[in-house]
Design an enzyme around this catalytic site. Structure first.
Site, PDB file in Angstrom:
ATOM      1  N   TYR A  89      10.853   1.274   7.633  1.00 54.02           N
ATOM      2  CA  TYR A  89      11.895   0.747   8.458  1.00 54.02           C
ATOM      3  C   TYR A  89      13.225   0.734   7.605  1.00 54.02           C
ATOM      4  CZ  TYR A  89       8.875  -0.552  12.384  1.00 54.02           C
ATOM      5  OH  TYR A  89       8.160  -0.367  13.490  1.00 54.02           O
ATOM      6  N   ASN A 125       4.319  -2.938  13.930  1.00 53.32           N
ATOM      7  CA  ASN A 125       5.207  -2.365  14.983  1.00 53.32           C
ATOM      8  C   ASN A 125       5.223  -3.055  16.270  1.00 53.32           C
ATOM      9  OD1 ASN A 125       3.171  -0.605  16.431  1.00 53.32           O
ATOM     10  ND2 ASN A 125       3.256   0.626  14.649  1.00 53.32           N
ATOM     11  N   ASP A 162      -2.512  -4.047  -3.938  1.00 56.53           N
ATOM     12  CA  ASP A 162      -2.837  -3.721  -2.650  1.00 56.53           C
ATOM     13  C   ASP A 162      -3.080  -5.150  -1.771  1.00 56.53           C
ATOM     14  OD1 ASP A 162      -3.886  -2.888  -0.149  1.00 56.53           O
ATOM     15  OD2 ASP A 162      -5.293  -1.555  -1.067  1.00 56.53           O
ATOM     16  N   SER A 210       9.824  -4.392   6.124  1.00 61.04           N
ATOM     17  CA  SER A 210      10.896  -3.373   6.673  1.00 61.04           C
ATOM     18  C   SER A 210      11.407  -2.751   5.448  1.00 61.04           C
ATOM     19  CB  SER A 210      12.154  -4.384   7.285  1.00 61.04           C
ATOM     20  OG  SER A 210      11.742  -4.882   8.501  1.00 61.04           O
ATOM     21  N   THR A 211      10.785  -2.798   4.110  1.00 56.89           N
ATOM     22  CA  THR A 211      11.570  -1.934   3.167  1.00 56.89           C
ATOM     23  C   THR A 211      10.694  -0.567   3.065  1.00 56.89           C
ATOM     24  OG1 THR A 211      10.048  -2.802   1.352  1.00 56.89           O
ATOM     25  CG2 THR A 211      11.993  -4.132   1.839  1.00 56.89           C
ATOM     26  N   GLY A 212       9.891  -0.283   3.945  1.00 61.49           N
ATOM     27  CA  GLY A 212       9.403   1.267   3.607  1.00 61.49           C
ATOM     28  C   GLY A 212       9.956   1.907   4.679  1.00 61.49           C
ATOM     29  N   GLY A 217       2.003   3.271   6.429  1.00 62.54           N
ATOM     30  CA  GLY A 217       2.176   2.329   5.258  1.00 62.54           C
ATOM     31  C   GLY A 217       1.219   1.041   5.159  1.00 62.54           C
ATOM     32  N   VAL A 218       1.797  -0.010   5.071  1.00 68.07           N
ATOM     33  CA  VAL A 218       0.660  -1.375   4.897  1.00 68.07           C
ATOM     34  C   VAL A 218       0.099  -1.555   6.030  1.00 68.07           C
ATOM     35  CG1 VAL A 218       2.526  -2.905   5.306  1.00 68.07           C
ATOM     36  CG2 VAL A 218       0.677  -3.528   3.637  1.00 68.07           C
ATOM     37  N   ASP A 219       0.681  -1.251   7.362  1.00 68.14           N
ATOM     38  CA  ASP A 219      -0.012  -1.403   8.480  1.00 68.14           C
ATOM     39  C   ASP A 219      -1.393  -0.638   8.718  1.00 68.14           C
ATOM     40  OD1 ASP A 219      -0.440  -2.315  11.176  1.00 68.14           O
ATOM     41  OD2 ASP A 219       0.920  -1.004  11.909  1.00 68.14           O
TER      42      ASP A 219
HETATM   43  P1  ADP Z   1       7.797  -1.133   7.223  1.00 64.86           P
HETATM   44  O1  ADP Z   1       7.596  -0.146   8.413  1.00 64.86           O
HETATM   45  O2  ADP Z   1       8.002  -2.519   7.832  1.00 64.86           O
HETATM   46  O3  ADP Z   1       8.935  -0.641   6.415  1.00 64.86           O
HETATM   47  P2  ADP Z   1       5.960  -0.133   5.287  1.00 64.86           P
HETATM   48  O4  ADP Z   1       4.357  -0.609   5.526  1.00 64.86           O
HETATM   49  O5  ADP Z   1       6.551   1.281   5.618  1.00 64.86           O
HETATM   50  O6  ADP Z   1       6.528  -1.051   6.532  1.00 64.86           O
HETATM   51  O7  ADP Z   1       6.365  -0.887   4.124  1.00 64.86           O
HETATM   52  C1  ADP Z   1       6.562  -2.008   3.779  1.00 64.86           C
HETATM   53  C2  ADP Z   1       6.374  -2.331   2.236  1.00 64.86           C
HETATM   54  O8  ADP Z   1       5.013  -2.480   2.157  1.00 64.86           O
HETATM   55  C3  ADP Z   1       6.701  -1.163   1.577  1.00 64.86           C
HETATM   56  O9  ADP Z   1       7.362  -1.988  -0.035  1.00 64.86           O
HETATM   57  C4  ADP Z   1       5.527  -0.484   0.897  1.00 64.86           C
HETATM   58  O10 ADP Z   1       5.515   0.006  -0.303  1.00 64.86           O
HETATM   59  C5  ADP Z   1       4.358  -1.659   0.954  1.00 64.86           C
HETATM   60  N1  ADP Z   1       2.910  -1.030   0.944  1.00 64.86           N
HETATM   61  C6  ADP Z   1       2.572  -0.199   1.760  1.00 64.86           C
HETATM   62  N2  ADP Z   1       1.151  -0.090   1.301  1.00 64.86           N
HETATM   63  C7  ADP Z   1       0.802  -1.549   0.827  1.00 64.86           C
HETATM   64  C8  ADP Z   1      -0.334  -2.151   0.488  1.00 64.86           C
HETATM   65  N3  ADP Z   1      -1.662  -1.432   0.655  1.00 64.86           N
HETATM   66  N4  ADP Z   1      -0.147  -3.452   0.035  1.00 64.86           N
HETATM   67  C9  ADP Z   1       0.828  -4.018  -0.349  1.00 64.86           C
HETATM   68  N5  ADP Z   1       1.957  -3.453   0.254  1.00 64.86           N
HETATM   69  C10 ADP Z   1       2.142  -2.199   0.961  1.00 64.86           C
END
Ligand code: ADP
Length: 162
Positions: A119, A21, A7, A115-117, A29-31
Site C-alpha cells: 500500500y 484489503n 513473523d 499500509s507500509t508494504g 504480504g502479511v495478509d
Molecule cells: P499493506 O498492503 O497494508 O501495505 P503488506 O502486507 O504489503 O500490507 O505490508 C505490511 C507490512 O507487513 C510490511 O512492513 C511487510 O514487510 C510486513 N510483513 C509481511 N509479511 C509479514 C509477516 N509474516 N509478519 C509480520 N509482518 C509482515
C-alpha cells in the site's frame, strides 16, 4: 509496548492484526502469510464480513494460528498524502484496538506495520502514527506488540518510541 522483529503468524498472543484489503479474502504480504497459517477457514469467516471500509476493522477466530483472534483492518493505499491517508491509518489502529477491548478476553495484541508494504505508505510517518496510537492504549491491554518484518522498520519504530 514491545517491538519484535519476525513473523506475526508465529506469535502466541490473544489477537494478531491483519493488514487486509476490503474484500477480506486474503492477498499478498502479511495478509497472505496469515491466511496460509490460519488455514482456509479464515477466508470463509472473513469474507462473510466483507466488505470492510478503509480505516475500519472486523474480528474473526484465529483458527490454526496460536492467536485466538485475527483482527482484519484495512489501511489506506498511499495516494500522495492528500486523500486523508494519515487519519485513515490512525483509524485502522484505533478500530483494531476498540474491537480487541470490546471482545473482553484479549489482553495481548500484535500489529504489523499496516499500509507500509504493497500500500506504499511512507514508513517514517507510518511508524510515528503506529507508535502514537499504541502508546495511547498502553493502559488498556497487558501486552502490545509492534511486529516488524525488516530492520529498517524496526529502526524507525525504535526512533518513534524514544
Ligand atoms: P499493506 O498492503 O497494508 O501495505 P503488506 O502486507 O504489503 O500490507 O505490508 C505490511 C507490512 O507487513 C510490511 O512492513 C511487510 O514487510 C510486513 N510483513 C509481511 N509479511 C509479514 C509477516 N509474516 N509478519 C509480520 N509482518 C509482515
Amino acid at each position: 509496548m514491545e517491538i519484535i522483529e519476525g513473523d506475526i503468524t508465529t506469535l502466541a498472543v490473544d489477537a494478531i492484526v491483519n493488514a487486509a484489503n476490503s474484500a477480506l479474502a486474503g492477498g499478498g504480504g502479511v495478509d497472505g502469510a496469515i491466511h496460509r497459517a490460519a488455514g482456509p477457514e479464515l477466508a470463509l469467516a472473513s469474507r462473510a464480513l466483507a466488505p470492510c471500509k478503509t480505516g475500519n476493522a472486523v474480528i474473526t477466530p484465529g483458527f490454526r494460528l496460536r492467536a485466538r483472534y485475527v483482527i482484519h483492518t484495512v489501511g489506506p493505499v498511499w495516494r500522495g498524502g492528500g486523500n486523508n491517508e494519515e487519519a485513515l491509518l490512525r483509524s485502522a489502529y484505533e478500530r483494531s484496538f476498540a474491537l480487541a477491548i470490546k471482545q473482553g478476553d484479549v489482553s495481548s495484541i500484535a500489529f504489523p506495520a499496516i499500509s507500509t508494504g504493497i500500500y506504499g505508505f511512507p514508513k517514517t510517518r507510518a511508524a510515528e502514527i503506529a507508535i502514537g496510537v499504541m502508546r495511547e492504549h498502553e493502559s488498556q491491554l497487558e501486552r502490545i506488540i509492534a511486529c516488524v518484518f525488516d530492520a529498517e522498520t524496526e529502526a524507525l519504530y525504535r526512533t518513534a518510541l524514544s
